[in-house]
Scaffold this motif. Sequence first.
Motif, PDB file in Angstrom:
ATOM      1  N   MET A   1       0.841  -1.196   0.000  1.00 45.74           N
ATOM      2  CA  MET A   1       0.000   0.000   0.000  1.00 45.74           C
ATOM      3  C   MET A   1       0.877   1.247   0.000  1.00 45.74           C
ATOM      4  O   MET A   1       1.936   1.268   0.621  1.00 45.74           O
ATOM      5  CB  MET A   1      -0.903  -0.022   1.252  1.00 45.74           C
ATOM      6  N   HIS A   2       0.382   2.307  -0.710  1.00 43.62           N
ATOM      7  CA  HIS A   2       1.138   3.567  -0.764  1.00 43.62           C
ATOM      8  C   HIS A   2       0.413   4.640   0.016  1.00 43.62           C
ATOM      9  O   HIS A   2      -0.798   4.567   0.183  1.00 43.62           O
ATOM     10  CB  HIS A   2       1.273   4.026  -2.226  1.00 43.62           C
ATOM     11  N   PHE A   3       1.194   5.649   0.414  1.00 45.21           N
ATOM     12  CA  PHE A   3       0.561   6.794   1.084  1.00 45.21           C
ATOM     13  C   PHE A   3      -0.487   7.441   0.188  1.00 45.21           C
ATOM     14  O   PHE A   3      -1.501   7.941   0.649  1.00 45.21           O
ATOM     15  CB  PHE A   3       1.626   7.827   1.487  1.00 45.21           C
ATOM     16  N   GLU A   4      -0.218   7.401  -1.198  1.00 37.31           N
ATOM     17  CA  GLU A   4      -1.174   8.024  -2.132  1.00 37.31           C
ATOM     18  C   GLU A   4      -2.539   7.342  -2.054  1.00 37.31           C
ATOM     19  O   GLU A   4      -3.564   7.990  -2.200  1.00 37.31           O
ATOM     20  CB  GLU A   4      -0.693   7.930  -3.607  1.00 37.31           C
ATOM     21  N   THR A   5      -2.489   6.009  -1.828  1.00 41.69           N
ATOM     22  CA  THR A   5      -3.772   5.268  -1.793  1.00 41.69           C
ATOM     23  C   THR A   5      -4.639   5.774  -0.649  1.00 41.69           C
ATOM     24  O   THR A   5      -5.819   6.070  -0.821  1.00 41.69           O
ATOM     25  CB  THR A   5      -3.509   3.762  -1.578  1.00 41.69           C
ATOM     26  N   ILE A   6      -4.006   5.920   0.541  1.00 37.50           N
ATOM     27  CA  ILE A   6      -4.854   6.333   1.666  1.00 37.50           C
ATOM     28  C   ILE A   6      -5.269   7.801   1.502  1.00 37.50           C
ATOM     29  O   ILE A   6      -6.359   8.197   1.916  1.00 37.50           O
ATOM     30  CB  ILE A   6      -4.223   6.026   3.046  1.00 37.50           C
ATOM     31  N   ALA A   7      -4.450   8.603   0.853  1.00 41.08           N
ATOM     32  CA  ALA A   7      -4.837   9.998   0.602  1.00 41.08           C
ATOM     33  C   ALA A   7      -6.045  10.029  -0.338  1.00 41.08           C
ATOM     34  O   ALA A   7      -6.987  10.807  -0.148  1.00 41.08           O
ATOM     35  CB  ALA A   7      -3.668  10.764  -0.004  1.00 41.08           C
ATOM     36  N   GLN A   8      -6.038   9.129  -1.339  1.00 39.45           N
ATOM     37  CA  GLN A   8      -7.144   9.080  -2.301  1.00 39.45           C
ATOM     38  C   GLN A   8      -8.442   8.621  -1.613  1.00 39.45           C
ATOM     39  O   GLN A   8      -9.509   9.174  -1.830  1.00 39.45           O
ATOM     40  CB  GLN A   8      -6.772   8.116  -3.425  1.00 39.45           C
ATOM     41  N   ASN A  37     -14.281  -4.064   9.759  1.00 46.21           N
ATOM     42  CA  ASN A  37     -13.675  -4.535   8.512  1.00 46.21           C
ATOM     43  C   ASN A  37     -13.528  -3.407   7.496  1.00 46.21           C
ATOM     44  O   ASN A  37     -13.452  -3.636   6.291  1.00 46.21           O
ATOM     45  CB  ASN A  37     -14.528  -5.659   7.906  1.00 46.21           C
ATOM     46  N   GLY A  38     -13.516  -2.150   7.993  1.00 46.39           N
ATOM     47  CA  GLY A  38     -13.470  -1.003   7.103  1.00 46.39           C
ATOM     48  C   GLY A  38     -12.045  -0.731   6.596  1.00 46.39           C
ATOM     49  O   GLY A  38     -11.101  -1.498   6.871  1.00 46.39           O
ATOM     50  N   LEU A  39     -11.903   0.399   5.860  1.00 45.98           N
ATOM     51  CA  LEU A  39     -10.601   0.738   5.250  1.00 45.98           C
ATOM     52  C   LEU A  39      -9.518   0.910   6.307  1.00 45.98           C
ATOM     53  O   LEU A  39      -8.360   0.574   6.075  1.00 45.98           O
ATOM     54  CB  LEU A  39     -10.761   2.029   4.436  1.00 45.98           C
ATOM     55  N   ILE A  40      -9.922   1.402   7.483  1.00 49.95           N
ATOM     56  CA  ILE A  40      -8.933   1.614   8.547  1.00 49.95           C
ATOM     57  C   ILE A  40      -8.241   0.292   8.920  1.00 49.95           C
ATOM     58  O   ILE A  40      -7.068   0.262   9.276  1.00 49.95           O
ATOM     59  CB  ILE A  40      -9.577   2.287   9.782  1.00 49.95           C
ATOM     60  N   HIS A  41      -9.023  -0.779   8.785  1.00 50.69           N
ATOM     61  CA  HIS A  41      -8.494  -2.119   9.079  1.00 50.69           C
ATOM     62  C   HIS A  41      -7.342  -2.441   8.113  1.00 50.69           C
ATOM     63  O   HIS A  41      -6.272  -2.920   8.520  1.00 50.69           O
ATOM     64  CB  HIS A  41      -9.640  -3.126   8.935  1.00 50.69           C
ATOM     65  N   ASP A  42      -7.553  -2.110   6.812  1.00 49.47           N
ATOM     66  CA  ASP A  42      -6.486  -2.349   5.811  1.00 49.47           C
ATOM     67  C   ASP A  42      -5.262  -1.479   6.109  1.00 49.47           C
ATOM     68  O   ASP A  42      -4.120  -1.919   6.003  1.00 49.47           O
ATOM     69  CB  ASP A  42      -6.995  -2.026   4.401  1.00 49.47           C
ATOM     70  N   ILE A  43      -5.558  -0.210   6.517  1.00 47.30           N
ATOM     71  CA  ILE A  43      -4.434   0.717   6.772  1.00 47.30           C
ATOM     72  C   ILE A  43      -3.601   0.211   7.950  1.00 47.30           C
ATOM     73  O   ILE A  43      -2.364   0.191   7.906  1.00 47.30           O
ATOM     74  CB  ILE A  43      -4.959   2.149   7.035  1.00 47.30           C
ATOM     75  N   LYS A  48       1.725  -3.044   9.850  1.00 45.04           N
ATOM     76  CA  LYS A  48       2.446  -4.256  10.275  1.00 45.04           C
ATOM     77  C   LYS A  48       3.405  -4.741   9.195  1.00 45.04           C
ATOM     78  O   LYS A  48       4.489  -5.248   9.478  1.00 45.04           O
ATOM     79  CB  LYS A  48       1.436  -5.374  10.588  1.00 45.04           C
ATOM     80  N   THR A  49       3.012  -4.589   7.912  1.00 48.15           N
ATOM     81  CA  THR A  49       3.851  -5.145   6.843  1.00 48.15           C
ATOM     82  C   THR A  49       4.899  -4.136   6.352  1.00 48.15           C
ATOM     83  O   THR A  49       5.765  -4.483   5.543  1.00 48.15           O
ATOM     84  CB  THR A  49       2.984  -5.597   5.645  1.00 48.15           C
ATOM     85  N   ALA A  50       4.821  -2.875   6.835  1.00 47.50           N
ATOM     86  CA  ALA A  50       5.793  -1.859   6.373  1.00 47.50           C
ATOM     87  C   ALA A  50       7.179  -2.162   6.938  1.00 47.50           C
ATOM     88  O   ALA A  50       7.283  -2.769   8.009  1.00 47.50           O
ATOM     89  CB  ALA A  50       5.330  -0.477   6.846  1.00 47.50           C
ATOM     90  N   GLY A  59       2.112   4.890  11.093  1.00 47.32           N
ATOM     91  CA  GLY A  59       1.248   5.064  12.269  1.00 47.32           C
ATOM     92  C   GLY A  59       0.684   6.464  12.324  1.00 47.32           C
ATOM     93  O   GLY A  59      -0.523   6.669  12.550  1.00 47.32           O
ATOM     94  N   GLN A  60       1.548   7.466  12.075  1.00 51.40           N
ATOM     95  CA  GLN A  60       1.084   8.859  12.128  1.00 51.40           C
ATOM     96  C   GLN A  60       0.058   9.121  11.023  1.00 51.40           C
ATOM     97  O   GLN A  60      -0.974   9.764  11.245  1.00 51.40           O
ATOM     98  CB  GLN A  60       2.278   9.813  11.969  1.00 51.40           C
ATOM     99  N   ALA A  61       0.361   8.551   9.823  1.00 47.53           N
ATOM    100  CA  ALA A  61      -0.558   8.757   8.686  1.00 47.53           C
ATOM    101  C   ALA A  61      -1.915   8.126   8.991  1.00 47.53           C
ATOM    102  O   ALA A  61      -2.976   8.709   8.703  1.00 47.53           O
ATOM    103  CB  ALA A  61       0.049   8.156   7.415  1.00 47.53           C
ATOM    104  N   ALA A  62      -1.884   6.924   9.593  1.00 44.81           N
ATOM    105  CA  ALA A  62      -3.143   6.234   9.903  1.00 44.81           C
ATOM    106  C   ALA A  62      -3.969   7.051  10.892  1.00 44.81           C
ATOM    107  O   ALA A  62      -5.183   7.230  10.723  1.00 44.81           O
ATOM    108  CB  ALA A  62      -2.850   4.846  10.474  1.00 44.81           C
ATOM    109  N   ASN A  63      -3.314   7.591  11.939  1.00 42.53           N
ATOM    110  CA  ASN A  63      -4.037   8.399  12.930  1.00 42.53           C
ATOM    111  C   ASN A  63      -4.637   9.650  12.309  1.00 42.53           C
ATOM    112  O   ASN A  63      -5.791  10.006  12.569  1.00 42.53           O
ATOM    113  CB  ASN A  63      -3.091   8.827  14.058  1.00 42.53           C
ATOM    114  N   ALA A  64      -3.831  10.302  11.473  1.00 38.84           N
ATOM    115  CA  ALA A  64      -4.309  11.539  10.832  1.00 38.84           C
ATOM    116  C   ALA A  64      -5.500  11.221   9.930  1.00 38.84           C
ATOM    117  O   ALA A  64      -6.492  11.957   9.889  1.00 38.84           O
ATOM    118  CB  ALA A  64      -3.169  12.169  10.019  1.00 38.84           C
TER     119      ALA A  64
END
Length: 338
Positions: A1-8, A37-43, A48-50, A59-64
């Motif tokens: 997963m990329h940061f761009e994906t979660i931004a999108q 089971n929402g998107l936050i779950h994937d994030i 864990k896999t990063a 972690g910071q990106a997920a919280n934001a």
Amino acid sequence: MHFETIAQWQTELTTAIGAADSGAELEALRIRALGRNGLIHDIMGAIKTAPPGDRRAWGQAANAWKQAVQTALDARQADLARPRAAPADFDVTLPGYWRGLGSRHPVSQLIERAVGIFRRLGFTVAEGPEIETVHNNFDALNTPESHPSRDQQDTFYLADGQLLRCHTSPVQVRHMQAHQPPVRIVAPGRCYRRDTADATHSANFHQIEGLYVAERVSLADLKGDLAFFARALLGPDVKTRLRPHFFPFTEPSVEVDFSCHVCGGQGCRVCKQSGWIEIAGAGMVDPNVFRAVGYDPEAVTGYAFGLGIERMAMILYGIPDIRLLYDNDVRFLSQFGV
Ligand code: FA5
């Protein structure tokens, strides 16, 4: 997963949240974003896999991300809760829709009121079925075989030999068979007679039966209690009069008149110019009725009465025709709304 994906995802979600038109739509978006089971779950899974060096940034990106979505949800929720301005083509001066509330039928209201007054005199309520035996409706009430009320032209008989009770008096029989004296009951209910409908008669009407049996009950008790009832129902000036009559189940028997509530006894259309309205049949319970139910007529005496509810409603409300009570015309019935 990329940061761009979660931004999108964030852009898509906040746009959808801003356009949501109902609480349900908003809730569906919340579940899609922040649910188990929402998107936050994937994030969170991506953290864990990063590679270990990137985990802090993830972690910071997920919280934001989570906070941004929650803020958008809260803001839209507050928007939806706010009263919305009427659209330009909505005429706020138009009358609204009338949602009329139903109310109890005047006959039911009067039964409740009458029973309430008798309760104050110590009466309790008894009930009996509308389909009765010939025994309870006639025989136990000392009604001879030859009595005209037994006639097929007066009483509705059923194929099985039972009948639709023509008065509430069989409740007396049932109650005395099941209870020892003293008894003091009122029994409101529906009665059936093959009467031709006119301004004061209906084939289907209501009575309140009254029965008071104890040692030394007298006709004076009957008159006093009915006079109390009349005053409580119609006001302090109403007068009560007893006229000699005949019923097979009482001796002596009387008919009970109340002075006309509409004209104050002066004479009017409702009382047919007499100043009085017949309201009930009554009398002292016949010793034969006591014998039929197993009471000792030497030990107790009693009075009984049968009040016509519709007739009372007519005087109380000044209703000129009993049939108005059964036409189910809302314009008539709504006058009695409480
Ligand atoms: C009787 O029915 C007796 N059972 C009353 C009674 C009870 C007497 C206990 C003694 C002891 P009567 O037929 O008079 O009596 O009816 C009583 C009341 O019911 C009348 O005064 C009248 O107010 C009402 N009533 C009778 N027939 C009709 C009818 N067809 N439509 C409307 N009301 C009626």
